[in-house]
Design a protein around this motif. Structure first.
Motif: not given
Length: 363
Positions: A214, A259, A262
């Protein structure tokens, strides 16, 4: 999409056993001087040219060792790759041989990237690789960054450094490293038995690596294909004491990650499937951690060995694996570490003893 039955995406070439370092865990059991059976100039160039038999796009040739900087005809190898359009990357040792002039040469001849090893703080890294190697490694990281050469850091994970992983992640981010290849110890070469991890530690660390992506870091694992299962499972509902410690430490050192950062997951390769290893003397193995000889490039081309070896054909079909490695939902994308199975059981097709799934009742 590349058919891994027809060609690998990576060919690792152990150009020489010679190396100025003597790392405690070294797969190659590297030595000060080359061994007498090392591929000759003619043989090594012939091997490189034979890679074209795979057809385009050619696999990436990764020049490793020992220390590839000590290979006598390394420039001829690199220039042959350039001539034939074979992509090449290098994995040098962090020594005085890696000079600004040599980095300029690599860039001029279209070497894709360089990888260096860094395993933790100065105490840990120098314990593993020798006094002064940490400072030399940081010097070479700075050099490669200044020369704008794409850099990957390789780190071996073992019991002694697992709680340093968050600090290592921060160090890499602070030094503009975007690709991290995490090696999980295999008991081969000079590998250290007492530093091996438990299956629970494997699980916790792999789930933490998923969390660590992340931060915008591209993370790959070596000899831990369960990482792909962990990516698919995610970490939202995962629990583990070591995992929680690593996550908390990471957030303290960095920040609560977004997030959305990623990166995409990498290809589903494993020993003998999508990768192949050529030793200093031309012997071919499923990977550098499986001492199971498949042939020699002096006698057959690398394409012939990769495509037609009976063992490799079996290894590329996960239905041939024993226990959970052949039956779970991730048997094809993961399949377990064949190197670890061989090191532990003497059987290339045994289950991976590091996977929690292989310990389940009835498996």
């Amino acid at each position: 999409m590349i058919d891994y039955n027809e060609k690998p995406i990576l060919i690792f070439y152990e150009t020489t056993k010679a190396c100025g370092l003597a790392c405690r865990h070294c797969r190659a059991s590297a030595l000060e001087h080359p061994l007498p059976d090392e591929l000759s100039d003619i043989d090594s160039i012939s091997f490189v040219k034979s890679i074209t038999e795979f057809g385009k796009p050619y696999p990436v040739l990764i020049l490793t060792g020992g220390d590839m900087m000590r290979k006598r005809n390394i420039d001829n190898i690199i220039e042959t790759c350039e001539q034939y359009g074979i992509p090449v990357s290098i994995s040098p040792a962090a020594t005085d041989l890696l000079t600004p002039e040599r980095v300029d040469y690599f860039r001029e001849h279209h070497v894709l990237s360089a990888s260096l090893s860094l395993d933790g703080n100065m105490e840990i890294h120098d314990w593993l690789r020798g006094p002064g190697v940490y400072e030399k490694t940081m010097e070479k990281i700075k050099l490669l960054n200044e020369k704008h050469m794409k850099l990957q850091i390789n780190s071996v994970v073992m019991r002694k450094n697992i709680r340093q992983l968050p600090g290592l992640l921060k160090l890499l981010l602070d030094n503009n490293v975007k690709t991290w290849e995490v090696f999980f110890l295999i008991q081969t070469g000079r590998a250290i038995d007492s530093e091996d991890l438990t299956p629970q530690e494997f699980e916790d660390i792999n789930h933490w690596l998923v969390f660590a992506m992340n931060y915008g870091m591209v993370i790959r694992t070596v000899e831990s294909p369960i990482f792909r299962r962990c990516v698919d499972e995610g970490y939202d509902n995962y629990s583990g004491e070591l995992y929680y410690h690593l996550v908390d430490e990471t957030i303290d050192l960095l920040w609560l990650p977004d997030r959305k950062n990623v990166p995409p997951r990498v290809s589903n390769t494993r020993d003998g499937k999508g990768i192949i290893f050529v030793g200093h003397n031309g012997d071919v193995y499923p990977s550098g951690f499986v001492p199971y000889k498949l042939g020699n490039v002096r006698e057959k081309s690398i394409a012939d060995i990769y495509r037609n070896s009976y063992i490799l054909i079996k290894l590329r079909d996960s239905k041939n694996f024993g226990g959970a490695c052949g039956t779970c939902n991730w048997s094809d994308s993961c399949g377990g570490s064949r190197s670890r199975a061989y090191a532990h059981y003497g059987d290339l097709f045994a289950p991976d003893p590091a996977c929690m799934y292989s310990l389940a009742p009835g498996q």
